[in-house]
Design a protein around this motif. Structure first.
Motif, short mmCIF file in Angstrom:
data_model
loop_
_atom_site.label_atom_id
_atom_site.label_comp_id
_atom_site.label_asym_id
_atom_site.label_seq_id
_atom_site.Cartn_x
_atom_site.Cartn_y
_atom_site.Cartn_z
N GLY A 101 46.46 -15.97 -31.99
CA GLY A 101 45.41 -16.72 -31.31
C GLY A 101 45.94 -17.77 -30.35
O GLY A 101 45.29 -18.79 -30.11
N GLU A 103 46.13 -17.83 -27.12
CA GLU A 103 45.26 -18.12 -25.97
C GLU A 103 44.05 -18.94 -26.40
O GLU A 103 43.62 -19.85 -25.67
CB GLU A 103 44.78 -16.82 -25.29
CG GLU A 103 45.85 -16.10 -24.50
CD GLU A 103 46.83 -15.32 -25.38
OE1 GLU A 103 46.52 -15.09 -26.57
OE2 GLU A 103 47.90 -14.96 -24.87
N GLU A 104 43.50 -18.61 -27.57
CA GLU A 104 42.32 -19.36 -28.02
C GLU A 104 42.64 -20.85 -28.14
O GLU A 104 41.86 -21.72 -27.72
CB GLU A 104 41.81 -18.83 -29.37
CG GLU A 104 41.02 -17.53 -29.30
CD GLU A 104 41.90 -16.28 -29.32
OE1 GLU A 104 43.10 -16.37 -29.02
OE2 GLU A 104 41.36 -15.19 -29.63
N ASP A 107 43.09 -22.37 -24.77
CA ASP A 107 41.78 -22.51 -24.12
C ASP A 107 41.05 -23.75 -24.66
O ASP A 107 40.40 -24.49 -23.92
CB ASP A 107 40.91 -21.27 -24.37
CG ASP A 107 41.40 -20.04 -23.60
OD1 ASP A 107 42.26 -20.19 -22.71
OD2 ASP A 107 40.94 -18.92 -23.92
N SER A 108 41.15 -23.94 -25.98
CA SER A 108 40.48 -25.11 -26.57
C SER A 108 41.09 -26.41 -26.08
O SER A 108 40.38 -27.37 -25.79
CB SER A 108 40.54 -25.04 -28.10
OG SER A 108 39.69 -24.04 -28.58
N PHE A 299 41.66 -22.16 -33.14
CA PHE A 299 42.27 -20.82 -33.27
C PHE A 299 41.23 -19.71 -33.24
O PHE A 299 41.56 -18.55 -33.02
CB PHE A 299 43.03 -20.71 -34.60
CG PHE A 299 42.12 -20.55 -35.78
CD1 PHE A 299 41.47 -21.62 -36.34
CD2 PHE A 299 41.89 -19.29 -36.33
CE1 PHE A 299 40.63 -21.48 -37.43
CE2 PHE A 299 41.04 -19.12 -37.41
CZ PHE A 299 40.41 -20.22 -37.97
N TYR A 300 39.99 -20.07 -33.51
CA TYR A 300 39.02 -19.05 -33.91
C TYR A 300 38.40 -18.28 -32.75
O TYR A 300 37.86 -18.84 -31.82
CB TYR A 300 37.90 -19.70 -34.73
CG TYR A 300 36.82 -18.71 -35.10
CD1 TYR A 300 37.10 -17.65 -35.94
CD2 TYR A 300 35.55 -18.81 -34.56
CE1 TYR A 300 36.14 -16.71 -36.26
CE2 TYR A 300 34.57 -17.88 -34.87
CZ TYR A 300 34.87 -16.83 -35.72
OH TYR A 300 33.92 -15.91 -36.01
N SER A 301 38.52 -16.97 -32.87
CA SER A 301 37.65 -16.03 -32.17
C SER A 301 37.53 -14.86 -33.14
O SER A 301 38.41 -14.69 -34.00
CB SER A 301 38.26 -15.55 -30.84
OG SER A 301 39.41 -14.75 -31.09
N GLU A 303 38.02 -11.81 -32.64
CA GLU A 303 39.15 -10.89 -32.44
C GLU A 303 40.44 -11.49 -33.00
O GLU A 303 41.24 -10.80 -33.63
CB GLU A 303 39.34 -10.60 -30.95
CG GLU A 303 38.18 -9.87 -30.29
CD GLU A 303 37.11 -10.82 -29.75
OE1 GLU A 303 37.05 -12.00 -30.16
OE2 GLU A 303 36.32 -10.37 -28.90
N GLY A 304 40.63 -12.79 -32.74
CA GLY A 304 41.86 -13.45 -33.20
C GLY A 304 41.96 -13.49 -34.71
O GLY A 304 43.01 -13.25 -35.31
#
Ligand SMILES: NC(=O)C1=CN([C@@H]2O[C@H](COP(=O)(O)OP(=O)(O)OC[C@H]3O[C@@H](n4cnc5c(N)ncnc54)[C@H](O)[C@@H]3O)[C@@H](O)[C@H]2O)C=CC1
Ligand SMILES: O=C(O)C(=O)COP(=O)(O)O
Length: 330
Positions: A101, A103-104, A107-108, A299-301, A303-304
């Motif tokens: 994760g 990228e997540e 992004d955050s 961290f959360y998506s 998909e991740g």
């Protein structure tokens, strides 16, 4: 071959389909749904592998009970909640899942930076409370991001992903990371700052991306925040205890910090009387508008999270089958 018993220590709300798909032919997977380490005792002793997230710790006392364990997998990047030394002493490898994760989280970190520095939450909250008052210049004197310094503590996977995003915003990216070898920074066009205090003096935004270790506990403290120019910003998507969170309200009230974006706190959920939480809840306190608090969700998506669980279960499978392990951290 006898079936193994694999336990997931933390609370898991679903049927563990990902883990069972990967391990079901060789192991029974059981969620212990523990909220404290004491809940593990009496239930973890026969486990052939232990998987955990960030909601529980595996200390020396628990490691001492692991009589059949071939691997502890921290399903996530930061393994500060596992006593790696105690595990090594018992010959139990500890692995993490470092690449689910990146990228997540980056992004955050950049999302918090933009929300704060563009006054997005601040102006939205003010507009909601004050019908018909469309003023903004006097109340939120925003400045241009381009050319300002985005200061990164820890230029690892996430720090790098955040650096590339900050560069795309036209920011001047500086970093502090003593263990990081030279060369890579030049390739991506960011500059090293040798002294941490200087990073604070130079940065408009400090964003924390190092692991939590004895060395990095409170690496962002009241003194270092004090070195920043008035009206600076702090973003923490790493680990709560890297920042002296109790120092944030005073820094906001004095105008030293114009805002803080906090995804992680030393205790999650924090005690209701935590000074930052109290100040952030209070509509009369400047922290109410200027601090953005998130529940360790960077961290959360969907998909991740699936990626993390699949990779964690694959690590367990390799350990149970005696195959070479990856990402061992102890
Ligand atoms: N909020 C969230 O949901 C998430 C938080 N995290 C946190 O982010 C941290 C970083 O993750 P990654 O970038 O993937 O890890 P990484 O291991 O790729 O990078 C960490 C970097 O920190 C540097 N570092 C170590 N000690 C340092 C020190 N004393 N001062 C400055 N730099 C130091 C390392 O040299 C490395 O370059 C993790 O350790 C974890 O605690 C990770 C994933 C999700
Ligand atoms: O990967 C990490 O380090 C994280 O903080 C993400 O959350 P998790 O602990 O994996 O639920």
């Amino acid at each position: 071959m006898p079936r193994f018993r694999v336990v997931i220590a933390d609370f898991i709300a679903d049927e563990m389909r990902a883990e069972r798909d990967i391990l079901g032919d060789i192991a029974d997977v059981e969620a212990l749904n523990a909220f404290s380490e004491a809940d593990l005792h009496g239930r973890i002793e026969t486990a052939a592998a232990v998987m955990l997230y960030h909601n529980i710790a595996i200390t020396r006392a628990t490691v001492a009970r692991l009589d059949a364990c071939k691997l502890i997998v921290r399903c996530g990047v930061g393994y500060d909640n596992v006593d790696r030394v105690a595990a090594r002493e018992r010959g139990i490898p500890v692995a993490n899942v470092p690449d689910y994760g990146t990228e997540e989280v980056a992004d955050s970190a950049i999302g918090l930076t933009l929300a704060l520095t563009r006054g997005i939450n601040f102006l939205n909250g003010r507009l909601q409370r004050r019908a018909g008052d469309w003023s903004y210049m006097q109340v939120a004197p925003l400045v241009r991001l381009r050319g300002r310094v985005f200061g990164i503590i820890g230029l690892g996977s996430i720090g790098t992903a955040a650096a590339l995003r900050a560069k795309a915003l036209g920011m001047d990216v500086a970093f502090y990371d003593p263990p990081k070898a030279d060369g890579f920074d030049k390739a991506i066009g960011v500059r090293r700052v040798e002294a941490l205090d200087d990073l604070f003096r130079q940065s408009f935004v400090v964003s924390v991306h190092c692991p939590l270790t004895d060395e990095t506990r409170h690496i962002v403290d009241a003194r270092r925040i004090g070195l920043m120019a008035d009206g600076s910003y702090l973003v923490n998507t790493a680990r709560g205890a890297t920042v002296e969170a109790a120092a944030i309200p005073a820094a906001i009230r004095s105008g030293k910090l114009a805002g803080a974006g906090i995804d992680v706190l030393p205790f999650e959920p924090p005690p209701e009387d935590h000074p930052l939480l109290v100040a952030w809840r209070d509509p009369a306190d400047p922290c109410h508008d200027r601090v953005i608090l998130n529940p360790h969700a960077a961290f959360y998506s969907e998909e991740g999270l699936l990626d993390m669980r699949v990779k964690g279960a694959q690590a367990v499978r390799r350990a149970l089958l005696g195959e070479p392990l990856r990402n061992v951290v102890n």
